[in-house]
Design an enzyme around this catalytic site. Sequence first.
Site, PDB file in Angstrom:
ATOM      1  N   CYS A 170       0.833  -1.207   0.000  1.00 20.43           N
ATOM      2  CA  CYS A 170       0.000   0.000   0.000  1.00 20.43           C
ATOM      3  C   CYS A 170       0.865   1.252   0.000  1.00 20.43           C
ATOM      4  O   CYS A 170       0.530   2.248  -0.640  1.00 20.43           O
ATOM      5  CB  CYS A 170      -0.947  -0.020   1.187  1.00 20.43           C
ATOM      6  SG  CYS A 170      -2.069  -1.443   1.127  1.00 20.43           S
ATOM      7  N   THR A 171       1.985   1.196   0.691  1.00 16.47           N
ATOM      8  CA  THR A 171       2.913   2.321   0.697  1.00 16.47           C
ATOM      9  C   THR A 171       3.532   2.504  -0.689  1.00 16.47           C
ATOM     10  O   THR A 171       3.605   3.626  -1.197  1.00 16.47           O
ATOM     11  CB  THR A 171       4.000   2.114   1.770  1.00 16.47           C
ATOM     12  OG1 THR A 171       3.362   2.008   3.048  1.00 16.47           O
ATOM     13  CG2 THR A 171       4.990   3.256   1.790  1.00 16.47           C
TER      14      THR A 171
END
Length: 183
Positions: free
Chosen positions: A70-71
């Site tokens: 997600c980062t």
Amino acid sequence: MTRFLHSAVVAVATAFLFSTVALADDPPAVGTAAPAFRLQDQTGKWHSLADYKGKWVVLYFYPKDATPGCTTQACEFRDNIFAYREIGAVILGVSVDNVESHKAFSDEHSLPFPILADVEKKTATSYGTLTKYLGIAELARRDTFIIDPQGRVAKHYMKVDPKGHSEIVLADLKQLVAKVKAS
């Protein structure tokens, strides 16, 4: 025989725990109206799809703030923000995390776009992305929708690989924008 049975049970249990189970409606089809939503971003400001009428919207769903994939995905959208803005597109991230979690995630990575908190999981459900992970956690599946200026789904990417995804979306979006301008 008992050893074999034990191994089989362990294998089935492991597969169940690490599998994903869809909990949501089917995703909206390309060409249909994108489902409406009203969600708060990382600063507490409310956003609705109607706020973006007349603009191209990249609406991306992701499972969890501050996780590696997600980062990567958020930072790649961040790094391409000027290219998206140049063609008149806005980026909106969505997960089922709360506003406070989004604020910390956004601040840590200097995200220049809204990250929307779908804590009631209604938006993830209406876009067909709500999924059960590890047999228990209800999270958004990593899907992205390009929504055209009339509010219709122009493209849907399912279960995306976060690495390089922003570049793929940007290239497809440029083609869609050019196609609309040519007609």
